[in-house]
Design a protein around this motif. Structure first.
Motif, PDB file in Angstrom:
ATOM      1  N   GLN A 273       0.854  -1.199   0.000  1.00  0.00           N
ATOM      2  CA  GLN A 273       0.000   0.000   0.000  1.00  0.00           C
ATOM      3  C   GLN A 273       0.888   1.247   0.000  1.00  0.00           C
ATOM      4  O   GLN A 273       1.058   1.922   1.014  1.00  0.00           O
ATOM      5  N   ILE A 274       1.433   1.534  -1.164  1.00  0.00           N
ATOM      6  CA  ILE A 274       2.520   2.525  -1.257  1.00  0.00           C
ATOM      7  C   ILE A 274       2.150   3.912  -0.686  1.00  0.00           C
ATOM      8  O   ILE A 274       2.836   4.405   0.219  1.00  0.00           O
ATOM      9  N   PRO A 275       1.083   4.562  -1.172  1.00  0.00           N
ATOM     10  CA  PRO A 275       0.827   5.926  -0.663  1.00  0.00           C
ATOM     11  C   PRO A 275       0.592   5.956   0.847  1.00  0.00           C
ATOM     12  O   PRO A 275       1.027   6.897   1.522  1.00  0.00           O
ATOM     13  N   SER A 276      -0.055   4.920   1.386  1.00  0.00           N
ATOM     14  CA  SER A 276      -0.300   4.908   2.841  1.00  0.00           C
ATOM     15  C   SER A 276       1.017   4.800   3.606  1.00  0.00           C
ATOM     16  O   SER A 276       1.196   5.446   4.646  1.00  0.00           O
ATOM     17  N   VAL A 277       1.947   3.987   3.091  1.00  0.00           N
ATOM     18  CA  VAL A 277       3.246   3.847   3.771  1.00  0.00           C
ATOM     19  C   VAL A 277       3.998   5.182   3.736  1.00  0.00           C
ATOM     20  O   VAL A 277       4.599   5.604   4.728  1.00  0.00           O
ATOM     21  N   LEU A 278       3.899   5.868   2.601  1.00  0.00           N
ATOM     22  CA  LEU A 278       4.707   7.081   2.438  1.00  0.00           C
ATOM     23  C   LEU A 278       4.150   8.285   3.200  1.00  0.00           C
ATOM     24  O   LEU A 278       4.810   9.322   3.259  1.00  0.00           O
ATOM     25  N   ILE A 279       2.953   8.161   3.760  1.00  0.00           N
ATOM     26  CA  ILE A 279       2.481   9.273   4.604  1.00  0.00           C
ATOM     27  C   ILE A 279       2.762   9.012   6.080  1.00  0.00           C
ATOM     28  O   ILE A 279       2.361   9.795   6.936  1.00  0.00           O
ATOM     29  N   PHE A 280       3.488   7.926   6.371  1.00  0.00           N
ATOM     30  CA  PHE A 280       3.687   7.569   7.780  1.00  0.00           C
ATOM     31  C   PHE A 280       4.289   8.726   8.599  1.00  0.00           C
ATOM     32  O   PHE A 280       3.797   9.066   9.670  1.00  0.00           O
ATOM     33  N   GLN A 281       5.341   9.356   8.080  1.00  0.00           N
ATOM     34  CA  GLN A 281       6.008  10.384   8.896  1.00  0.00           C
ATOM     35  C   GLN A 281       5.091  11.566   9.180  1.00  0.00           C
ATOM     36  O   GLN A 281       5.085  12.125  10.277  1.00  0.00           O
ATOM     37  N   ALA A 282       4.293  11.944   8.168  1.00  0.00           N
ATOM     38  CA  ALA A 282       3.364  13.059   8.385  1.00  0.00           C
ATOM     39  C   ALA A 282       2.303  12.657   9.397  1.00  0.00           C
ATOM     40  O   ALA A 282       1.942  13.428  10.288  1.00  0.00           O
ATOM     41  N   ALA A 283       1.805  11.416   9.280  1.00  0.00           N
ATOM     42  CA  ALA A 283       0.757  10.952  10.207  1.00  0.00           C
ATOM     43  C   ALA A 283       1.300  10.903  11.636  1.00  0.00           C
ATOM     44  O   ALA A 283       0.613  11.272  12.590  1.00  0.00           O
ATOM     45  N   ALA A 284       2.563  10.450  11.761  1.00  0.00           N
ATOM     46  CA  ALA A 284       3.138  10.316  13.102  1.00  0.00           C
ATOM     47  C   ALA A 284       3.281  11.673  13.793  1.00  0.00           C
ATOM     48  O   ALA A 284       3.256  11.766  15.015  1.00  0.00           O
ATOM     49  N   LYS A 285       3.401  12.730  13.001  1.00  0.00           N
ATOM     50  CA  LYS A 285       3.497  14.064  13.592  1.00  0.00           C
ATOM     51  C   LYS A 285       2.159  14.558  14.099  1.00  0.00           C
ATOM     52  O   LYS A 285       2.080  15.436  14.936  1.00  0.00           O
ATOM     53  N   ARG A 286       1.079  14.034  13.519  1.00  0.00           N
ATOM     54  CA  ARG A 286      -0.232  14.621  13.822  1.00  0.00           C
ATOM     55  C   ARG A 286      -1.109  13.765  14.716  1.00  0.00           C
ATOM     56  O   ARG A 286      -2.035  14.274  15.329  1.00  0.00           O
ATOM     57  N   LEU A 287      -0.861  12.469  14.743  1.00  0.00           N
ATOM     58  CA  LEU A 287      -1.772  11.580  15.468  1.00  0.00           C
ATOM     59  C   LEU A 287      -1.058  10.892  16.617  1.00  0.00           C
ATOM     60  O   LEU A 287       0.175  10.886  16.684  1.00  0.00           O
ATOM     61  N   SER A 288      -1.840  10.287  17.506  1.00  0.00           N
ATOM     62  CA  SER A 288      -1.240   9.521  18.604  1.00  0.00           C
ATOM     63  C   SER A 288      -0.647   8.225  18.044  1.00  0.00           C
ATOM     64  O   SER A 288      -1.005   7.784  16.944  1.00  0.00           O
ATOM     65  N   ARG A 289       0.240   7.592  18.820  1.00  0.00           N
ATOM     66  CA  ARG A 289       0.850   6.325  18.403  1.00  0.00           C
ATOM     67  C   ARG A 289      -0.229   5.267  18.101  1.00  0.00           C
ATOM     68  O   ARG A 289      -0.171   4.576  17.099  1.00  0.00           O
ATOM     69  N   GLU A 290      -1.244   5.215  19.000  1.00  0.00           N
ATOM     70  CA  GLU A 290      -2.313   4.220  18.809  1.00  0.00           C
ATOM     71  C   GLU A 290      -3.071   4.523  17.510  1.00  0.00           C
ATOM     72  O   GLU A 290      -3.415   3.628  16.750  1.00  0.00           O
ATOM     73  N   GLY A 291      -3.334   5.809  17.277  1.00  0.00           N
ATOM     74  CA  GLY A 291      -4.084   6.210  16.078  1.00  0.00           C
ATOM     75  C   GLY A 291      -3.323   5.836  14.811  1.00  0.00           C
ATOM     76  O   GLY A 291      -3.888   5.306  13.852  1.00  0.00           O
ATOM     77  N   VAL A 292      -2.010   6.105  14.807  1.00  0.00           N
ATOM     78  CA  VAL A 292      -1.200   5.797  13.620  1.00  0.00           C
ATOM     79  C   VAL A 292      -1.145   4.289  13.393  1.00  0.00           C
ATOM     80  O   VAL A 292      -1.286   3.802  12.266  1.00  0.00           O
ATOM     81  N   THR A 293      -0.975   3.538  14.493  1.00  0.00           N
ATOM     82  CA  THR A 293      -0.865   2.084  14.349  1.00  0.00           C
ATOM     83  C   THR A 293      -2.177   1.509  13.834  1.00  0.00           C
ATOM     84  O   THR A 293      -2.189   0.656  12.944  1.00  0.00           O
ATOM     85  N   ALA A 294      -3.306   1.992  14.377  1.00  0.00           N
ATOM     86  CA  ALA A 294      -4.609   1.480  13.921  1.00  0.00           C
ATOM     87  C   ALA A 294      -4.823   1.822  12.447  1.00  0.00           C
ATOM     88  O   ALA A 294      -5.345   1.015  11.668  1.00  0.00           O
ATOM     89  N   TRP A 295      -4.405   3.015  12.049  1.00  0.00           N
ATOM     90  CA  TRP A 295      -4.666   3.488  10.682  1.00  0.00           C
ATOM     91  C   TRP A 295      -3.708   2.858   9.668  1.00  0.00           C
ATOM     92  O   TRP A 295      -4.102   2.381   8.607  1.00  0.00           O
ATOM     93  N   LEU A 296      -2.415   2.846  10.030  1.00  0.00           N
ATOM     94  CA  LEU A 296      -1.410   2.479   9.019  1.00  0.00           C
ATOM     95  C   LEU A 296      -0.704   1.150   9.282  1.00  0.00           C
ATOM     96  O   LEU A 296       0.121   0.729   8.467  1.00  0.00           O
ATOM     97  N   GLY A 297      -1.034   0.499  10.397  1.00  0.00           N
ATOM     98  CA  GLY A 297      -0.317  -0.729  10.763  1.00  0.00           C
ATOM     99  C   GLY A 297      -0.280  -1.757   9.639  1.00  0.00           C
ATOM    100  O   GLY A 297       0.783  -2.289   9.291  1.00  0.00           O
ATOM    101  N   LYS A 298      -1.442  -2.026   9.039  1.00  0.00           N
ATOM    102  CA  LYS A 298      -1.514  -3.046   7.979  1.00  0.00           C
ATOM    103  C   LYS A 298      -0.719  -2.606   6.749  1.00  0.00           C
ATOM    104  O   LYS A 298      -0.039  -3.405   6.105  1.00  0.00           O
ATOM    105  N   ALA A 299      -0.817  -1.324   6.425  1.00  0.00           N
ATOM    106  CA  ALA A 299      -0.063  -0.810   5.271  1.00  0.00           C
ATOM    107  C   ALA A 299       1.436  -0.987   5.506  1.00  0.00           C
ATOM    108  O   ALA A 299       2.180  -1.399   4.608  1.00  0.00           O
TER     109      ALA A 299
END
Ligand code: SF4
Ligand code: SF4
Length: 337
Positions: A273-299
């Protein structure tokens, strides 16, 4: 705060809105307090989505007493009519309102998604029925793909368009917004701070102030962030030569590694899931660890399937070194979680 009439609608809104993603990470009372603070400073446009977890509920609670003074936009990523109708009712309930001002089909970024949404029994049909029933006022679309957004605009079915727009992602200024203007479609600019990757708010909003009919919706998760951004609108300053040089430098450094989420690289036969993986750093700046893991963990797990075949890199119009970026983001994710 100045107001503008959003093209394609009779909605009068503040010249910037509030994006509903970052408040997901806040406890409810804090999120409500930030949203109320934005309203007190003059923001009257609030954008959220079914997909943004607790965001609708928090915005609904914050704005319940001033509903007739604000404009609320939300979205569904469902593509069929039945699920979309259920999402509309859920949004009304969570937002504590009898009507939604702008209801958007969320992230329609490829042909297949657009066709599904517009097909008989598709999401658009449910939105149209809800509009006829007075549950929503205008139907909009959000997208990350210029060709798909152009096609959507040509149907004449949408009153608003939400698209990423900032000084790194500025292609829409020439390639997309002229058609939106020609079709009298209101333009909402998502990711004004590059999804959290651009740190100089003065440059970001200085750039956006050159496009006054594009309404940016920065996410703000603290009152001081709101004070800073809204202050830039209270005392707008033209960009200086130095600012322009700084923007150019940032563009050249980030541009080589910045994913525009256009999805031209997709699908990957290995399921990465390329685009989802590549937004990881931006997501990590804005969301909690749990939120990022729930959203992007599978990607992030999907990166393990990459065979480094290079097909995605051939399709990426920005020539991003996708294989390297996937590995880097996975390593950062492992450190982070
Ligand atoms: S390089 Fe990896 S991510 Fe890209 S298409 Fe090949 S397998 Fe998929
Ligand atoms: S990697 Fe390239 S093609 Fe894929 S979404 Fe990002 S910018 Fe678009």
């Amino acid at each position: 705060m100045n107001t503008i009439r959003l093209a394609g609608t009779d909605l009068e809104i503040s010249e910037i809105g509030l994006g509903g993603i970052p408040i997901i990470a806040l406890p409810k009372n804090e999120a409500v307090s930030v949203v109320k603070h934005c309203f007190d400073l003059g923001i009257t446009f609030f954008d959220t989505a079914n997909m943004y977890q607790t965001s609708e509920e928090k915005i609904g609670t914050a704005l319940a007493g001033v509903r007739d003074k604000v404009v609320i936009a939300t979205k569904t990523a469902q593509r069929d009519a039945k699920e979309t109708a259920a999402h509309i009712d859920l949004s009304l309930q969570q937002l504590k309102t009898d009507w939604i001002d702008i209801y958007q089909l969320h992230n329609v970024s490829n042909q297949e998604a657009l066709q599904q949404a517009l097909a008989p029994q598709g999401a658009y049909e449910a939105a149209r029925k809800a509009r006829d029933a007075g549950k929503i006022r205008y139907i909009g679309i959000s997208s990350h793909s210029i060709p798909t957004a152009l096609e959507a605009l040509k149907t004449g079915l949408f009153q608003t368009l939400q698209f990423p727009f900032n000084f790194i992602e500025n292609d829409p200024a020439n390639e997309l917004f002229p058609l939106a203007r020609q079709q009298n479609v209101g333009i909402i600019g998502m990711k004004p701070l590059g999804g959290g990757l651009l740190e100089r708010a003065d440059l970001c909003f200085g750039f956006l102030q050159q496009h006054p009919d594009v309404v940016p919706i920065p996410g703000m998760r603290a009152k001081k962030e709101a004070d800073e951004i809204i202050g830039l609108y209270a005392n707008p300053k033209p960009l200086t030569e130095t600012d322009l040089k700084d923007m150019e430098n940032i563009r050249s450094v980030l541009g080589e590694r910045f994913c525009h989420r256009c999805e031209y690289c997709m699908p990957c036969e290995q399921g990465v899931q390329i685009p989802s993986v590549l937004i990881f750093q931006a997501a990590a700046k804005r969301l909690s660890r749990e939120g990022v893991t729930a959203w992007l963990g599978k990607a992030m797990e999907s990166v393990e399937e990459c065979l480094e075949c290079g097909e995605c890199e051939e399709k990426c119009p920005y020539n991003l070194p996708i294989s390297d970026l996937l590995k880097e983001n996975l390593a950062l994710f492992k450190e982070y979680s």
